[in-house]
Write an enzyme that holds these catalytic residues in place. Sequence first.
Site, PDB file in Angstrom:
ATOM      1  N   GLU A 191      -2.701 -17.863  21.820  1.00 30.83           N
ATOM      2  CA  GLU A 191      -2.709 -16.815  20.811  1.00 30.83           C
ATOM      3  C   GLU A 191      -2.391 -15.458  21.457  1.00 30.83           C
ATOM      4  O   GLU A 191      -2.967 -15.103  22.486  1.00 30.83           O
ATOM      5  CB  GLU A 191      -4.087 -16.784  20.153  1.00 30.83           C
ATOM      6  CG  GLU A 191      -4.276 -15.769  19.059  1.00 30.83           C
ATOM      7  CD  GLU A 191      -5.667 -15.861  18.431  1.00 30.83           C
ATOM      8  OE1 GLU A 191      -5.904 -15.189  17.418  1.00 30.83           O
ATOM      9  OE2 GLU A 191      -6.522 -16.623  18.966  1.00 30.83           O
ATOM     10  N   LYS A 241      -1.895 -15.802  11.105  1.00 34.84           N
ATOM     11  CA  LYS A 241      -3.261 -16.325  11.114  1.00 34.84           C
ATOM     12  C   LYS A 241      -3.932 -16.035   9.772  1.00 34.84           C
ATOM     13  O   LYS A 241      -3.752 -14.952   9.197  1.00 34.84           O
ATOM     14  CB  LYS A 241      -4.042 -15.685  12.259  1.00 34.84           C
ATOM     15  CG  LYS A 241      -5.436 -16.246  12.504  1.00 34.84           C
ATOM     16  CD  LYS A 241      -6.017 -15.614  13.764  1.00 34.84           C
ATOM     17  CE  LYS A 241      -7.388 -16.177  14.116  1.00 34.84           C
ATOM     18  NZ  LYS A 241      -7.899 -15.603  15.385  1.00 34.84           N
ATOM     19  N   CYS A 263      -6.330 -20.433  16.096  1.00 31.07           N
ATOM     20  CA  CYS A 263      -7.706 -20.230  16.548  1.00 31.07           C
ATOM     21  C   CYS A 263      -8.747 -20.425  15.452  1.00 31.07           C
ATOM     22  O   CYS A 263      -9.081 -21.541  15.091  1.00 31.07           O
ATOM     23  CB  CYS A 263      -7.844 -18.847  17.190  1.00 31.07           C
ATOM     24  SG  CYS A 263      -9.319 -18.690  18.232  1.00 31.07           S
TER      25      CYS A 263
END
Length: 648
Positions: free
Chosen positions: A47, A116, A172
């Site tokens: 990330e 995200k 994540c």
Amino acid sequence: MKKHGFARICAAVPVVKPASVEKNLSAILELIHKAKSDRPDLLLLPELAISGYSCSDLFRQNTLLEKSKKVLQSLTEETLQLDFPIIVGVPLLVHSALYNCAAVLSGGQILGIVPKIYLPNSNEFYEQRWFSSGRNIRENTISLNHEIIPFGTDLIFQDENNPLMRFGIEICEDLWSPLPPSTFLSLAGALIIANPSASNELVGKADYRKQVTSQQSARTIGSYIYASAGPGESTTDTVYGGHTLIYENGRLLKEGDRFQTQNSWICSDVDLEFLEHQRISSPSYSQTIDFESLPFRTIPYKGTASSRDEEGLQRLVDSHPFVPSSEEDREIRCREIFSIQSTALAARLMHIGCKTAVLGLSGGLDSTLALLVAQEAFTRAGLPQTGLQCYTMPGFGTTKRTKSNAQLLCEEMGIPMEVMDIQDICTHQLKDLNHSGEPSDVAYENVQARQRTMYLMNKANMMGGIVIGTGDLSELALGWCTYNGDHMSMYAVNTGVPKTLVRYLVQFVADRQKNRKAAEILYDIIDTPISPELLPPDRQGQIAQKTEDVIGPYELHDFFLYQFVRCGFGPSKTYYLAKKAFEDHYEPRVIKDWLKKFIQRFFSQQFKRSCLPDGPKVGTIALSPRGDWRMPSDSDPEIWLKELEETE
């Protein structure tokens, strides 16, 4: 490898520094050029790997954002020389909103960008301070470096040269949410989920991270690749370990070492064909799909079309898939299976109000396991052991060793035992059939097996009991049992146990025997060659008819059975995997010959499986016609045999 449905996946962690964008590019390029020696089909970076994850309020600096965008373009141009896609994390400003993104680069192009969705904002994480969620974005494309790029959380990337190579991305915290985006990506067809992450290290967090990743991989029946930011990130308040993981259907294929101070990566070959088969075989999976609510976009790209067989398979091919490799895991497996078997028999006895059971004990592994299970079942059901009656029935091929072991074992265990010699009645029956009485055909052998079963059935009727079957899963797969002989019983306790596991179950009980003499007998039974003992012994009185000399090694047949039934693989892939698994034990020609025999017997002997007695399923493979395996008894194996014949 690609012919057999494998894809090589790499999870990589470059040594990056927060906000040091140019140096981060150098580290990423160095890592890519090292990792490409493994010839991956996909490479995942962490990330925000371009900027560094721990930049904090520097994410509000236009200098950092513009430089990150330029480095992304430089990295994209570098991929023109590569034949595999790269996933890299980067911060991107889109219409006055900053997104934490993963960009997919291949062939000198940005294939797509995924923002995200779930932004952690508690304890040590403050992502909502800088980033916007990708949940409700208005645009499904963005303009970047004069190119229109697909943008959104609905992207699935597919290799035109390998249609099974379909991957989606979540970032994540997305994984840790109650309803991860990967669930929907998988339902829409993605077989691989890539997660570029920046998960800091805390005591016990790595184990929990592995549990969550494993569960999501299993739940979606897919592969999950995970790469987290490493120690180069800021250690002001947190430490990042660079954890890398590759899972397949809940099984860990590869894990990287954490806390490395140099560029690192892991690779493993994921079996996409197996995952596709598992999804097809899972009714609950297909019933979940609602395509109207899954408007996902497929982004095509061209990966490498070449094969890499000469490099070898980068994953373990277990030569004994039914038997755990570690002693601790074997003990756990054996304890559970033994409990399932004995509980099943105890429940059957209680359901039908039966207090008596009859068992034919040969002194071999299968009947010994059945005896041990029956004894435990009587204990569980609260029945006296005297209700368990054993018979040993010596015939034309019975040796002193097996007969003695059967008698001594019952004596030591306090189980009633009777000897019923069947040689005279079998000789008489052969004479009535105008048979020569010589071991010249199958009738000579089977008359003994059927005579034994008849005795047991009649004795059970006289005593008001049931006959306990002893045949195992491997014998059922090969049809290595006499129809209406040892093939038949009133409850078959070993029907779900493969031959390669039977000896470990007997050993499991032997190791825990308080009676040392009984344990010694069990160990000798374990060492006795596998045989139906239907042909006369040799001149020394030893077993002459060894099963594995006739039908082949059980370890090979159990391997074939697992690949054929559990994984749905054809002869070509099964042979390919068997060569890898047994390369130090069998020549390819030998493997191929026995695989041909397995296919022929598996198909021709289905009629025996079509009328099996009841018995407990203990693992993921069972051949009961009422449950796991339905197959016409007259199925034609021609296309399977032809595929094997054409396989190099």
